[in-house]
Design an enzyme around this catalytic site. Structure first.
Site, PDB file in Angstrom:
ATOM      1  N   GLU A 555       0.848  -1.192   0.000  1.00  0.00           N
ATOM      2  CA  GLU A 555       0.000   0.000   0.000  1.00  0.00           C
ATOM      3  C   GLU A 555       0.884   1.242   0.000  1.00  0.00           C
ATOM      4  O   GLU A 555       1.520   1.567   1.011  1.00  0.00           O
ATOM      5  CB  GLU A 555      -0.914   0.004   1.221  1.00  0.00           C
ATOM      6  CG  GLU A 555      -1.851   1.201   1.183  1.00  0.00           C
ATOM      7  CD  GLU A 555      -2.883   1.203   2.308  1.00  0.00           C
ATOM      8  OE1 GLU A 555      -3.135   0.148   2.885  1.00  0.00           O
ATOM      9  OE2 GLU A 555      -3.424   2.273   2.584  1.00  0.00           O
ATOM     10  N   LYS A 687      -8.416 -15.333  15.786  1.00  0.00           N
ATOM     11  CA  LYS A 687      -8.596 -14.957  14.381  1.00  0.00           C
ATOM     12  C   LYS A 687     -10.039 -14.646  13.988  1.00  0.00           C
ATOM     13  O   LYS A 687     -10.430 -14.845  12.849  1.00  0.00           O
ATOM     14  CB  LYS A 687      -8.011 -16.038  13.445  1.00  0.00           C
ATOM     15  CG  LYS A 687      -6.549 -16.318  13.726  1.00  0.00           C
ATOM     16  CD  LYS A 687      -5.979 -17.431  12.905  1.00  0.00           C
ATOM     17  CE  LYS A 687      -4.535 -17.683  13.303  1.00  0.00           C
ATOM     18  NZ  LYS A 687      -3.918 -18.810  12.658  1.00  0.00           N
ATOM     19  N   ASP A 763       1.705 -14.277  12.515  1.00  0.00           N
ATOM     20  CA  ASP A 763       0.598 -14.896  11.790  1.00  0.00           C
ATOM     21  C   ASP A 763      -0.331 -13.780  11.297  1.00  0.00           C
ATOM     22  O   ASP A 763      -1.006 -13.135  12.107  1.00  0.00           O
ATOM     23  CB  ASP A 763      -0.138 -15.847  12.744  1.00  0.00           C
ATOM     24  CG  ASP A 763      -1.222 -16.649  12.034  1.00  0.00           C
ATOM     25  OD1 ASP A 763      -1.655 -16.204  10.946  1.00  0.00           O
ATOM     26  OD2 ASP A 763      -1.625 -17.697  12.566  1.00  0.00           O
ATOM     27  N   HIS A 862     -12.711  26.089   6.522  1.00  0.00           N
ATOM     28  CA  HIS A 862     -12.427  27.254   5.676  1.00  0.00           C
ATOM     29  C   HIS A 862     -13.563  27.456   4.695  1.00  0.00           C
ATOM     30  O   HIS A 862     -14.002  28.562   4.451  1.00  0.00           O
ATOM     31  CB  HIS A 862     -11.119  27.049   4.912  1.00  0.00           C
ATOM     32  CG  HIS A 862      -9.927  27.269   5.763  1.00  0.00           C
ATOM     33  ND1 HIS A 862      -8.685  27.491   5.237  1.00  0.00           N
ATOM     34  CD2 HIS A 862      -9.780  27.308   7.096  1.00  0.00           C
ATOM     35  CE1 HIS A 862      -7.832  27.650   6.238  1.00  0.00           C
ATOM     36  NE2 HIS A 862      -8.476  27.535   7.367  1.00  0.00           N
TER      37      HIS A 862
END
Ligand code: ADP
Length: 971
Positions: A555, A687, A763, A862
């Protein structure tokens, strides 16, 4: 001026390459024509040959002249002893040359190639030569002398290359395309060479020396004949034969092998492209030679004496005492020392080729392979000092319920090798140990396999045969062969054949990997390994120490963004960490006949004595495993027991499984009605997202915090403390609460956790719980202008021994952090330290992303005040009022927004807008608020780019190119 010259050069190059491409496509089309009309081409050429030969045959044979038979020829009279020696030598050399060519072909590894290339080239060229000689009305009496030169001109490599292309075709269309491709590749250079050779050799024909004239004339004819045969007869015959073979059986074996060879040939061709300068020299040379020829033949108005020389000079006619056939037979058997010598050499080479070379070639192939492998290893090893020594390392293998002592610290001495990062050129798996002979029968191979060192005598093809006949289990290849890399290579070949995509795995590397660490521990059915780029963020100042943090990611911008966070933290005195807990969990489920019985165990487990007893049992399974506490939950007659234990430097899943299994066995003796449903009842929870890990913790529970002075926030992070705090409340706290998140009170903790997990051999599936994190921000400091930031991560499941941490590259990343392996002085310290570094890096990542988002937030405020209206060109295309305002603010912030492909229509209802904007929080939000506030917004579309949006913030205070933060796919 310079640019004009450059432009001219570029144009010139373009023109050249265009011409080259046109020329190549001409050859391709020619090849395709020959291949698509093979019968026509073959018949046409055969007709041509026959008619050429018949021109000579118009003279009856018995009236033909044969030197030495019915006349005394000049050659016979003038041939001196030195000529005989030179000619004999040339003949012998020609034989050796041809022999070497055949050997080279055999190394490529195919008897088909040998046969096809050899027979076609020699036969067709020879026939053509004779035809040409006849065409010029010459006798062939000089053939003996010129034969060596003819052989020298035979180039089997080109013929075999064409054959490889043709043989790699699996259907008719491919035959045509492949032959076209081959001629496109080979044709231009071959043509140029043929022209140069003809003209160069042709120089000899104007020399006037009769022997030389004869030989050179024949040489020229040979080159032309060779060329014509190669360009017409040969490709057509190849196409014809292949089409016939396709017709007889649709699937030819070995196509994939030829496809690989084609790839290699193309690579070779790419790597050894003809030097353009040399090509030009050749062309100029040809032109020069052509001028010389023209001048000598036309300019002088006469032929140089002896140029018609293929015709032997008839000096004296005589009455033959034998018929012409008898005469040639006599000549054939007449003992001439020079011919005898050549014949003897030919025989010796033939016998050597057939009987001896077959074995030595295969032997050499194996050894060259090994030598190349070791060479490549040595080359890389010299670049990385760490790998030059033999290392003692721990190899572990685990199974449920076994005695841990069996597995602990099994010292295995192995050579530590560098890991391959690129393929070894020219060494494809299909080339190694490939036999040209085809596999031996299965039974024979199976018998060889059973013998000692039998596998090394079997070729890859034979091993594949044994796998397909189940004599070798595919998953056992590495073990059976005793050579992991060869096992992997053969498995790849099998898979390649199965998936019928020859090049599918070409870019998946497999060589030079330490498979000994993988087998039986990290992966099965291995076909290679996945290289992932590893970046580094840092220095990260944590508890007074600096860390360079490795991050494996694809990435873009993640490492850069984290790096900016690290810099801000370092400038603020760094991060402090605390470890709140360290214990891995396993939660089995057991069943009782009734809920009351289940409750009995529940109550029993809550007693201190019971815990002590189980703790004792638990610790027998590993010296590193220490039971910490037991937690239970009952559902009907099911009881869920969550065992938590410290596991030293291991992440601990295996350890917990072993310990828990032993405890359950012991419980069964006291509670015989207890039925073990599963060692893991999801109460662990491993997991999967779960509240229990978030609340109770799992693995390491770490909190990191830091104070960032207000000026650092402003100068480096380009935002304000107030905005950051506000954003954190609205996004990470309220936003996540609104989403019903469990443990997701952060901006992108999982990004950092995943990148570090992959780099350090954790893992990756445990990113699920490990990225549980709550990021908190407050205003702090005497003047309330500094930022207090903390990240709390209760379930970091990390380890520095076992699992993927044993793999050398992953271990290297752990080494970078100084936490590799077991901490012998205080087991568990390394893993805990790793958890602290992960949490601190998450904090850096949070800080950087939140700052960038806050900067986006500032843009919105803004906008709200409608302060600016500066042009926004380049950032937003086809945007109106809205984009202009944004542009000004973006310029203020030195940020660039690149938006995604979804056009966001500002006129839509807020609900619709929100729908579309969900993927593009910052930019979409900007648009929405802009639309809300700027009533004049017309045609409020923001054209976007690429399905993602990206904010890049240049944070270099000096205005340089230093990349501070770039957020991709803002979370
Ligand atoms: P996990 O339990 O995380 O799956 P493994 O069981 O694969 O990890 O690896 C742990 C193994 O490493 C155990 O066999 C253990 O005896 C051994 N080991 C060696 N040193 C240590 C250490 N310092 N901490 C924990 N385990 C260690």
């Amino acid at each position: 001026m310079e640019s004009v010259i450059n432009l001219t050069k570029t144009c010139q190059k373009y023109q050249d390459s265009k011409k080259k491409i046109e020329m190549q496509s001409l050859f391709r089309r020619h090849g395709e024509f020959c291949a698509s009309h093979p019968l026509e081409v073959v018949v046409a050429t055969m007709t041509l040959i026959i008619s050429l030969m018949s021109m000579g045959a118009t003279v009856p044979l018995d009236r033909d002249q044969a030197c030495g038979w019915n006349y005394e020829c000049a050659k016979a009279q003038t041939l001196r002893k030195s000529d005989v020696i030179v000619l004999s030598f040339a003949r012998c050399m020609a034989l050796v040359y041809i022999y070497m060519q055949f050997r080279n072909l055999r190394r490529v590894g195919s008897k088909h190639l040998l046969g096809i290339s050899g027979i076609f080239t020699i036969f067709s060229s020879f026939v053509f030569c004779i035809a040409f000689v006849k065409l010029f009305g010459n006798t062939i009496t000089s053939l003996y002398e010129v034969l060596p030169f003819f052989l020298f001109l035979v180039d089997l490599t080109k013929a075999s290359a064409l054959a490889v292309f043709a043989l790699s075709a699996s259907n008719r269309a491919e035959i045509r395309t492949n032959i076209g491709q081959a001629l496109e590749l080979i044709g231009p250079a071959l043509t140029l060479d043929a022209v140069v050779e003809t003209l160069a050799i042709g120089l000899g024909t104007i020399s006037g020396a009769q022997q030389l004239v004869t030989m050179c004339s024949f040489g020229c004819l040979s080159v032309v004949a060779n060329y014509v045969a190669f360009m017409t007869f040969y490709p057509a015959c190849l196409a014809l034969v292949l089409e016939l073979s396709l017709e007889m059986g649709p699937s030819r074996t070995g196509v994939s092998k030829y496809k690989h060879l084609v790839v290699e040939l193309k690579q070779d061709h790419e790597a050894n492209k003809p030097n353009p300068v040399l090509q030009r020299v050749k062309i100029i040379m040809s032109a020069g030679l052509a001028v010389v020829h023209l001048h000598s033949r036309l300019g002088t108005g006469r032929l140089v004496p002896g140029t018609s020389s293929l015709v032997d000079q008839h000096t004296e006619t005589r009455e033959p005492d034998l018929s012409v056939v008898q005469y040639y037979l006599y000549r054939l058997f007449a003992v001439h020392v020079d011919y005898g010598l050549t014949l003897l050499l030919g025989m010796v080479l033939l016998i050597k080729y057939v009987l001896v070379d077959r074995h030595t070639d295969e032997f050499e192939m194996k050894h060259t392979l090994k030598l190349r492998e070791s060479l490549s290893r040595t080359q890389v090893a010299t670049q990385t000092d760490e790998y030059t020594e033999l290392e003692e390392d721990v190899r572990t293998s685990f199974s449920l319920g076994g005695d841990d002592s069996d597995y602990e610290e099994v010292g295995v001495e192995r050579e530590s090798r560098p890991v391959q990062t690129c393929a070894i050129p020219g060494l494809s798996p299909l080339r190694r140990l490939t036999s040209i002979q085809g596999p031996r029968p299965v039974q024979e191979c199976s018998n060889i396999l059973k013998t000692e060192n039998g596998v090394s005598e079997l070729t890859d093809e034979e091993i594949k045969l044994l796998v397909s006949t189940r004599h070798i289990q595919p998953y056992m290849l590495e073990k059976t062969l005793g050579d992991s890399e060869r096992g992997v290579s053969i498995r790849r070949q099998i898979i390649t054949d199965k998936i019928k995509q020859d090049e599918a795995m070409d870019k998946l590397p497999y060589s030079n990997y330490e498979y000994s660490y993988v087998n039986g521990a990290c992966c099965e059915n291995v076909v290679g390994y996945m290289p992932v780029p590893v970046g580094v963020a840092g220095p990260l100042l944590l508890d007074g120490h600096e860390y360079m943090v490795p991050m494996a990611t694809t990435e873009g911008c993640l490492v850069a963004s984290t790096n900016r966070g690290c810099r801000a933290l370092s400038q603020s005195g760094g991060v402090q960490s605390v470890l709140l807990g360290d214990g891995m969990c396993r939660g089995p489920v057991v069943r009782f006949p009734s809920a009351r019985k289940a409750c009995e165990l529940k109550l029993w487990l809550e007693k201190t004595d019971s815990f002590d007893r189980l703790s004792e049992v638990f610790s027998t399974t590993s010296r590193f495993a220490q039971l910490q506490h037991i937690q239970t939950a009952q559902a009907g007659r099911l009881l869920y027991i969550r065992f938590t234990a410290s596991t030293g430097d291991a992440m601990g899943m295996n350890m917990l499984s072993k310990g828990v299994e032993k405890c359950l066995q012991s419980l069964q003796t006291d509670f015989p009605t207890m039925e073990i449903i599963s060692l893991s009842g999801n109460f662990c929870t491993d997991k999967k997202p779960s509240a229990i890990n978030w609340i109770e913790g799992r693995g390491k529970s770490v909190v990191c915090d830091a104070v960032i002075p207000g000026p650092v926030v402003q100068s480096m992070l380009k935002t304000t403390v107030k905005d950051l705090v506000e954003l954190n409340i609205n996004k990470n706290l309220i936003g996540s609460a609104m989403a019903g998140s469990i443990g997701g009170f952060n901006a992108h903790a999982a990004n950092i956790v995943t990148a570090m997990f992959i780099a350090t051999g954790q893992d990756p599936a445990q990113v699920v719980a490990s990225s549980n994190c709550i990021t908190l921000m407050e205003v702090t400091g005497e003047k309330s202008e500094d930022l207090y930031i903390s990240c709390s991560m209760p379930s970091l499941e990390v380890g520095t021994v076992g699992g993927g941490t044993i793999l050398p590259p992953q271990a290297a990343c752990l080494k970078m952090l100084g936490v590799q392996g077991s901490c012998d002085s205080a087991p568990g310290n390394n893993a805990q330290q790793l958890a602290r570094v992960v949490c601190a890096t998450v904090l850096a990542g949070e800080l950087s992303l939140m700052a960038a988002l806050a900067a986006g937030h500032l843009v919105r405020s803004h906008l709200r005040h409608n302060r600016s209206s500066i042009n926004m060109q380049g950032s937003f295309q086809s945007s109106s009022c809205l984009s202009k305002s944004i542009a000004a603010d973006m310029q203020d912030l030195r940020s660039t927004l690149i938006q995604n492909s979804a056009n966001i229509d500002c006129k839509q209802s807020p609900r619709e807008q929100n729908q579309k904007m969900s993927n593009n929080s910052v930019l979409a939000d900007t648009c929405k608020r802009g639309a809300d506030n700027i009533r004049t917004c017309e045609n409020g579309k923001i054209s976007t780019n690429g399905g993602r949006h990206r904010i890049s913030v240049d944070t270099d205070e000096n205005g340089g190119k230093d990349f501070g933060a770039c957020i991709n796919n803002v979370s």
